[in-house]
Design a protein around this motif. Structure first.
Motif, PDB file in Angstrom:
ATOM      1  N   VAL A 110       3.590   1.299   0.090  1.00 35.35           N
ATOM      2  CA  VAL A 110       3.295   0.000   0.257  1.00 35.35           C
ATOM      3  C   VAL A 110       1.726   0.055   0.977  1.00 35.35           C
ATOM      4  N   ASP A 111       1.196  -1.258   0.663  1.00 34.54           N
ATOM      5  CA  ASP A 111       0.042  -1.123   1.335  1.00 34.54           C
ATOM      6  C   ASP A 111       0.287  -1.842   2.645  1.00 34.54           C
ATOM      7  N   THR A 112       0.141  -0.788   3.630  1.00 33.52           N
ATOM      8  CA  THR A 112       0.787  -1.479   5.271  1.00 33.52           C
ATOM      9  C   THR A 112      -0.575  -2.287   5.656  1.00 33.52           C
ATOM     10  N   HIS A 113      -0.120  -3.365   6.318  1.00 33.89           N
ATOM     11  CA  HIS A 113      -0.783  -4.149   6.898  1.00 33.89           C
ATOM     12  C   HIS A 113      -1.588  -5.200   6.000  1.00 33.89           C
ATOM     13  N   GLN A 114      -1.159  -4.899   4.662  1.00 33.64           N
ATOM     14  CA  GLN A 114      -1.573  -5.786   3.690  1.00 33.64           C
ATOM     15  C   GLN A 114      -3.016  -5.249   3.327  1.00 33.64           C
ATOM     16  N   HIS A 115      -3.454  -4.026   3.659  1.00 33.91           N
ATOM     17  CA  HIS A 115      -4.852  -3.221   3.428  1.00 33.91           C
ATOM     18  C   HIS A 115      -4.448  -2.802   1.964  1.00 33.91           C
ATOM     19  N   PRO A 116      -5.310  -3.455   0.940  1.00 34.67           N
ATOM     20  CA  PRO A 116      -5.007  -3.115  -0.448  1.00 34.67           C
ATOM     21  C   PRO A 116      -5.629  -1.734  -0.585  1.00 34.67           C
ATOM     22  N   GLY A 117      -4.794  -0.955  -1.265  1.00 34.10           N
ATOM     23  CA  GLY A 117      -5.128   0.556  -1.496  1.00 34.10           C
ATOM     24  C   GLY A 117      -4.420   1.489  -0.232  1.00 34.10           C
TER      25      GLY A 117
ATOM     26  N   SER B   6      -5.557  -0.704  -5.109  1.00 35.72           N
ATOM     27  CA  SER B   6      -4.310  -0.833  -6.156  1.00 35.72           C
ATOM     28  C   SER B   6      -4.416  -2.185  -6.679  1.00 35.72           C
ATOM     29  N   GLN B   7      -3.985  -2.390  -7.921  1.00 31.55           N
ATOM     30  CA  GLN B   7      -3.989  -3.482  -8.678  1.00 31.55           C
ATOM     31  C   GLN B   7      -2.661  -4.012  -8.838  1.00 31.55           C
ATOM     32  N   PRO B   8      -2.152  -4.845  -7.671  1.00 34.38           N
ATOM     33  CA  PRO B   8      -0.651  -5.209  -7.530  1.00 34.38           C
ATOM     34  C   PRO B   8      -0.560  -6.341  -8.434  1.00 34.38           C
ATOM     35  N   GLN B   9       0.806  -6.271  -8.829  1.00 35.02           N
ATOM     36  CA  GLN B   9       0.934  -7.307 -10.036  1.00 35.02           C
ATOM     37  C   GLN B   9       2.189  -8.204  -9.435  1.00 35.02           C
ATOM     38  N   GLN B  10       2.329  -7.916  -7.940  1.00 35.45           N
ATOM     39  CA  GLN B  10       3.649  -8.588  -7.251  1.00 35.45           C
ATOM     40  C   GLN B  10       3.164 -10.072  -6.773  1.00 35.45           C
ATOM     41  N   ARG B  11       4.162 -10.889  -6.879  1.00 31.35           N
ATOM     42  CA  ARG B  11       4.138 -12.057  -6.446  1.00 31.35           C
ATOM     43  C   ARG B  11       3.966 -12.330  -4.954  1.00 31.35           C
ATOM     44  N   ARG B  95       0.156  -4.116  -2.213  1.00 31.35           N
ATOM     45  CA  ARG B  95       1.583  -3.756  -2.661  1.00 31.35           C
ATOM     46  C   ARG B  95       2.682  -3.976  -1.537  1.00 31.35           C
ATOM     47  N   ASN B  96       3.493  -5.041  -1.953  1.00 34.66           N
ATOM     48  CA  ASN B  96       4.211  -5.715  -0.528  1.00 34.66           C
ATOM     49  C   ASN B  96       5.644  -5.437  -0.888  1.00 34.66           C
ATOM     50  N   ASP B  97       6.115  -4.685  -1.774  1.00 30.68           N
ATOM     51  CA  ASP B  97       7.581  -4.672  -1.877  1.00 30.68           C
ATOM     52  C   ASP B  97       8.307  -3.757  -1.027  1.00 30.68           C
ATOM     53  N   VAL B  98       8.722  -4.585   0.222  1.00 30.22           N
ATOM     54  CA  VAL B  98       8.874  -3.657   1.368  1.00 30.22           C
ATOM     55  C   VAL B  98      10.576  -3.120   1.081  1.00 30.22           C
ATOM     56  N   GLU B  99      11.210  -3.906   0.265  1.00 32.37           N
ATOM     57  CA  GLU B  99      12.735  -3.534   0.090  1.00 32.37           C
ATOM     58  C   GLU B  99      12.591  -2.203  -0.957  1.00 32.37           C
ATOM     59  N   ALA B 100      11.894  -2.323  -1.822  1.00 37.35           N
ATOM     60  CA  ALA B 100      11.885  -1.016  -2.852  1.00 37.35           C
ATOM     61  C   ALA B 100      11.375   0.232  -2.069  1.00 37.35           C
ATOM     62  N   ALA B 101      10.506   0.013  -0.912  1.00 34.64           N
ATOM     63  CA  ALA B 101       9.943   1.031  -0.449  1.00 34.64           C
ATOM     64  C   ALA B 101      11.081   1.647   0.655  1.00 34.64           C
ATOM     65  N   ARG B 102      11.830   1.085   1.018  1.00 29.76           N
ATOM     66  CA  ARG B 102      13.066   1.628   1.894  1.00 29.76           C
ATOM     67  C   ARG B 102      13.873   2.452   1.164  1.00 29.76           C
TER      68      ARG B 102
END
Lengths: 341, 104
Positions: A110-117, B6-11, B95-102
């Motif tokens: 995940v991009d922690t803290h919303q930090h891209p990359g 990263s080039q996130p494609q997530q909503r 990239r914010n798919d927290v559920e998948a990361a778990r």
């Protein structure tokens, strides 16, 4: 870091917005919760969630928390653009040891803290992280204050000579640590090379000669058994998933000498409303493990890893912050102290 | 090592009952920030121009730029609009798919 006038004005707008969110919008949210919960027996964060799900105050609170943070990084005045070509000047002193360390999946997912990359990606990631941290909790995290208070807290626990800091980031707590224990040798490790480069450059500038930064995985540090009398961290535990947390406790026990001390500064929250805020903050800020770490019985985990004398204490990042009447939003800071028998 | 950016494609996450409101909030918020950036710049300009005795307010109203100046103003306007309306796209920037990361 000097920004052009427009970027500085934009980032300044975000700090102002965050301060307004921390005070006015936070107060409104709490008031709304008080009204919604009046006369109800609330004992779980799930009950709070169901009370707040149709609260417009909560919708706006959530949106702003997410998007103030997002805006720091993105867009034409974002840190990503402003610092695209920024690089750390290598320190003149030999206080930095980089080596290729595989990035664990829990860290890179995940991009922690919303930090891209994330922090292990771009070469400017340390500088971006530092600039972003200025406005995480304005008043507490934009200066060294919290870290100096924590270093003084550690000073009250003993006069340590061999110190290891885990997950040191860009060195915000390592420097106060090295000053507090000026007669000690301090080692500070992290996975992120860009953060370590920045930390080392700033330590060299501050002439902290008892401080060395090394790239290492806290689950397997590579240090000899019994090398340290203090192992510590700030804002680290919630970034680890449960297996990594357990491994880090076992590794800390291994590298601590008998009688050595482990102290982590992180978060613990039990009040249902604040727990709800904490868990939903975790989602909004891309913190996948914050909730599961808070749900763990860390006292039992530390005992299970071979520690005794476990104490978990609330921590005041500024004077009076743990008072129930404290008017502004804050993280639920706590220190976790344990002794290696 | 992950790629530089990263080039996130997530909503993007949403918080309002109508997800359109989340996007509108984004537009309003960016607009407010842009207004503050402008206010800051105009203040700076006013201070400098006044201090140097360079021009008065009526001269600004009467300004007609050269082709190049007008192109530059148009380019800034285009950047402004792109920034203003980007939230309508509803795309995550991290990239914010927290559920998948778990489940990793």
């Amino acid at each position: 870091m000097e920004f052009d006038r427009s970027t500085a004005a934009f980032q300044g707008f975000l700090v102002e917005a965050k301060q307004y969110w921390m005070s006015e919008i936070w107060s409104e949210l709490k008031e709304d919760y008080r009204e919604r919960s009046r006369g109800k027996a609330i004992s779980t964060q799930e009950q709070v969630a169901s009370l707040m799900q149709d609260s417009p105050s909560y919708w706006f609170y959530s949106w702003l928390e997410r998007h103030i943070q997002r805006a720091k990084y993105c867009g034409r005045y974002g840190l990503g653009k402003a610092l695209a070509d920024a690089r750390v000047r290598p320190p003149s002193e030999a206080n930095l040891k980089l080596r290729e360390v595989p990035v664990p999946d829990y860290y890179s997912a995940v991009d922690t803290h919303q930090h891209p990359g994330n922090l292990v990606g771009a070469p400017n990631a340390g500088l971006v992280y530092k600039a972003s941290a200025q406005s995480t909790q304005p008043g507490a995290t934009n200066r060294y204050g919290l870290h100096e208070r924590f270093a003084r807290f550690l000073g009250e626990l003993g006069e340590f000579k061999h110190i290891l800091e885990l997950g040191c980031g860009f060195g915000k707590s390592a420097l106060p640590l090295a000053k507090q224990f000026s007669g000690a040798e301090v080692r500070a490790i992290d996975l992120s090379a860009p953060c370590l480069e920045l930390a080392a450059a700033e330590a060299a500038e501050a002439r902290a000669r008892n401080l060395v930064f090394e790239q290492a995985d806290l689950r397997k540090t590579g240090y000899a058994e019994g090398s340290f009398d203090l192992v510590t961290s700030t804002m680290l535990l919630h970034e680890l998933d449960t297996p990594a947390l357990r491994e880090s406790f076992r590794e800390a026990r291994r590298v601590l000498a008998p009688g050595g001390t482990l102290v982590h500064l992180d978060f613990q929250v039990k009040d249902p409303f604040l727990q709800f805020i904490h868990y939903t903050h975790a989602r909004r800020n891309n913190e996948p493990y914050m909730e599961e770490i808070n749900r763990l019985d860390l006292e039992a985990e530390l005992r299970g890893a071979g520690f005794d004398g476990v104490r978990i204490l609330p921590f005041e990042e500024v004077e009076g912050a743990t008072s129930p009447e404290w008017p502004t939003w804050r993280f639920p800071w706590a220190v976790f102290v344990a002794r290696r028998p | 090592m992950s790629s530089a950016v990263s080039q996130p494609q997530q909503r993007e996450q949403t918080y309002f009952p109508d997800p359109a409101a989340d996007r509108i909030m984004g537009v309003v918020f960016n607009l407010a920030a842009e207004v503050q950036v402008l206010r800051d710049r105009v203040r700076v300009l006013e201070h400098l121009l006044e201090a140097k005795g360079v021009l008065s307010r009526s001269e600004i109203d009467a300004f007609r730029g050269s082709d190049e100046q007008e192109r530059s103003i148009a380019s800034d306007r285009r950047d402004f609009v792109r920034h203003l309306l980007e939230p309508v796209l509803g795309r995550a920037a991290s990239r914010n798919d927290v559920e998948a990361a778990r489940g990793v």
